[in-house]
Scaffold this motif. Sequence first.
Motif: not given
Length: 548
Positions: A363-380, A395-400
């Motif tokens: 998944w991609y953080d829209y404002f930072s441009g970073d990404s995270i790997s999600v293995s458990d969709p409900t992990a807090a 990915r729809v943004s390289e970040g702001f």
Amino acid sequence: MGYNPNYYFAVDKYYGPQDDLKRLIAACHEMGLAVIMDMVMNHAYGTNPMVQLYFDGGRPAANNPWFNRDYVGPYQWGYDWNHESDYTKAFLDRLNRYWIEEFHVDGYRFDFTKGFTNNAPGGSIEGYDQSRIDILKRMADEIWEVDPAAYIILEHWASASEEQQLGNYGMKMWRNRSYDYVPAVTGALSGSFAGMDIQTHVSYFNSHDERRIAEHALTESLAVAGYNGKDPLVMYERVKMAAAFTFLFPGPKMMWQFDELGYDIDINFNGRVGNKPLPWGPDGLGYYEDPLRQYIYDTYRGILELRQLITPQALAAAQTNHQHTGATRRLQYDMPGMDMVLVGNFGMTGGSINPVFTQTGTWYDYFSGDSISVSDPTAAIQLKAGEWHIYTSERVSEGFPGAVAIYDNPVTITPFPFTQSDAITVRFDATKAFPNGTAGLVDAEKVYFHSGVVLSSPDDTALSNIVGTLADDGLGLMTEVADDIWEITLTPADYYALEAGEEAFKIGMYFRDGPNENLGMGFRNSVIYYDVESEEALRHHRTSSVYD
């Protein structure tokens, strides 16, 4: 025309000559912007010539063809248009046709349409009123004869069933949601974001009738040690989060002028309807020259670009799993193409939330441009106070860069709150500090506490009685109590040599190394301030829940 209209077919001088207004509207259309005119046809005042033409005994005459002699209902501004009159209907139809055909406006927002009635049983206009519905439908039909695509927005404030009927007919209602968003931004956490996806209403959190959400934050926010919602740096980030949790709902929304810059002037400045300072110009507020205000602008722009990329229609059709209440809140959209999850912490302390990601993977953080790997969709997900993120499955943004940041104060003071006569320990975490263009203070051999007090007023930031010479002389030298953690213990009244009866409102500080080459600053390279409580205020706080 404002809210005291005199000449309904004339352009007010504030908009320039009529040809200038036409050019402005044409320029807006070239940029893809619709222009909606705010029309006041609930009332007019005594300077209106149609009131004056038939006037008797200090009010409209009984034979006035356009105005009621007596006001209908309890809400009284000026004199009351009689919307049952054929003369008023003809005037209104000509008026609406004129601005569409002559100036090419794209529709109208009608002020206080609940007053478009002569029906007030018992002096009330609150109940369901079929005559009012008929009046507004007739008016709308006439407008749509001129322009079938014209927007018709009603400041109605009537019963839900009446508003729903008008909405189903193609009009939009006004919906004030400040009572839900202000408590969220100030940390009080009452209210709910439920219903923000409504299609028949234009939802907003401030308007010409409401105090600015930024001003609410600066004057009413709660605080805990190290995180004060009244700090402008905190407010700037929290109003961005409120914007995300507004515009990423489907349905029509309103952004009041200069919200995108965090406009924070009191609505009663210079009187309720008096002129307010502008963000620009030689005598203005300088917002467009302030990089922190520009970050708010960039964030609004980014949120709205994402809304347009996804489209409100796709958001409305999506499967959702939202969390509308509490400290941590969530918007989750499961769509045929890209999915989106927005999480945010409106609390004043850290918290966690189940993001309910719609799928595993990246998944991609829209404002930072970073990404995270999600293995458990409900992990807090752990969120600091005021922290929020928009995650997208593509990915729809390289970040702001710089637009959104997580407030994290490198300083804690114990006890908190404190008075100037309390012995306090200031703890500085060099890993959280901003370096202000230097190498920072991580792994520094020495750290100095360079500080002063604010004596003039609680709203000032100018420091007096500064302790520190910018030399390696031991004045303000801190003790390292763990790796990159430094402390100094002091009593403000003594440390800053306050005279008897002299009151300190704040302590302000930054940190440096021995040679004064490297710095440790607060969030976004700011001086760090902590309020100093009076003895009386501290007694009050200790009996309240503000700092719980």
